[in-house]
Every structure is written in C-alpha cells, then in structure tokens.
Motif scaffolding. Structure first.
Motif: not given
Length: 169
Positions: A53-64
C-alpha cells in the motif's frame, strides 16, 4: 589490469539477474534465520503487485530489511541476493530515497576488528547495489560492530543473528 574487476562485476550482475528471474514468491518478513534457506531469497522482490500500500515509483519498499552473514565473512550469501535485488529495484525506482546500511558483527573479536568487519559488510552490500544501478549518492554506510546486538547471548544462534546489515530508509 582494469578489465578483470569490470568483467567480474558484469558476470555477477548477469548471474544475479538470472537467479532473480528464476526465484519463486514468498519468504520471511524480517530476514529471519529460521526461514533464510526456504524463502528469504525472494522476500523483498516486487512481483508487479504492490501489496504494502505504499507505492512510490515502480517498486514498493521491500519488507525484508536485514541480511545475515557467515562468521568472519563479508560476502553476501546467495539466499539474500534477491532480497538485495528488491532493495536495488526500489532505490532505482525512487531516486529521492536514501538507504543507510548499518553493518554489525557478533561479539567475538576486538572492538576495532568488529567495527571494521561491520563496515566491510555494509560496503559489500553497497557494492552489490551499485552494480545493480543504484546511485552511490543514495547509500550511506555506518558500522556499529558489536555495539548494537540484535540478540543477547553467547551461543551460535545469537551470534548468527548479530552478524548482519540492516537497511534503514
């Protein structure tokens, strides 16, 4: 000879690209050592769907955000390469984002040695990211050595969780 390191870098990048394309989905949330061999290699990769749910650009922030290292080593373990690919993808898609790479070591060794080892681990991750196309200006390196353990204890299971690099965005 200047060509040899360049060729090695290209070979590593090509190998990682092939491995990332062959990986499956799923994985550990925090880079947990218990699931490192079964799924952490794919956690952090963006499969095209943004589930955080935190889309920035083409990739979301990795969870790990934590990767682990073998005793007295600064080489990236194969099971964490695709986690790093996810971070590289995120940073390339979000050029205003910056990552602080926090290098850590277990308590064995002198304070000075462990600070150096934490720095070498963070630099190893930074090199990996820059080979993938991340701008060096997006990366900062900090070493805490043995000063900020993730787990207290004097056994191998504690030591293994303290030998790490943590991404801080």
């Amino acid at each position: 000879m200047q060509f040899t390191p360049y060729a090695k870098g290209l070979l590593v990048a090509l190998s990682l690209s092939v491995m990332a394309g062959c990986s499956s989905s799923g994985g550990a949330q925090d880079g947990d050592m218990d699931s490192a061999n079964s799924g952490a290699n794919t956690a952090g990769m963006n499969s095209g769907a943004n589930t955080s749910g935190n889309q920035m650009g083409d990739a979301s922030m990795p969870n790990v955000r934590t990767i682990y290292f073998a005793f007295n080593k600064d080489t990236i373990r194969p099971e964490f390469e695709s986690v790093l690919m996810g971070h590289a993808q995120y940073l390339k898609a979000n050029t205003s984002a910056n990552a602080v790479l926090e290098g850590h070591a277990d308590e064995r060794g002198t304070r000075e040695y462990n600070l150096g080892l934490g720095e070498r681990r963070a630099k190893s991750v930074a090199r990996f990211l820059t080979v993938q196309g991340v701008s060096p200006s997006q990366i900062e390196i900090v070493s805490y050595g043995e000063e900020r353990p993730a787990v207290q204890g004097h056994g191998e299971s504690s030591y293994a969780k303290n030998r790490r690099v943590v991404f801080d965005y």
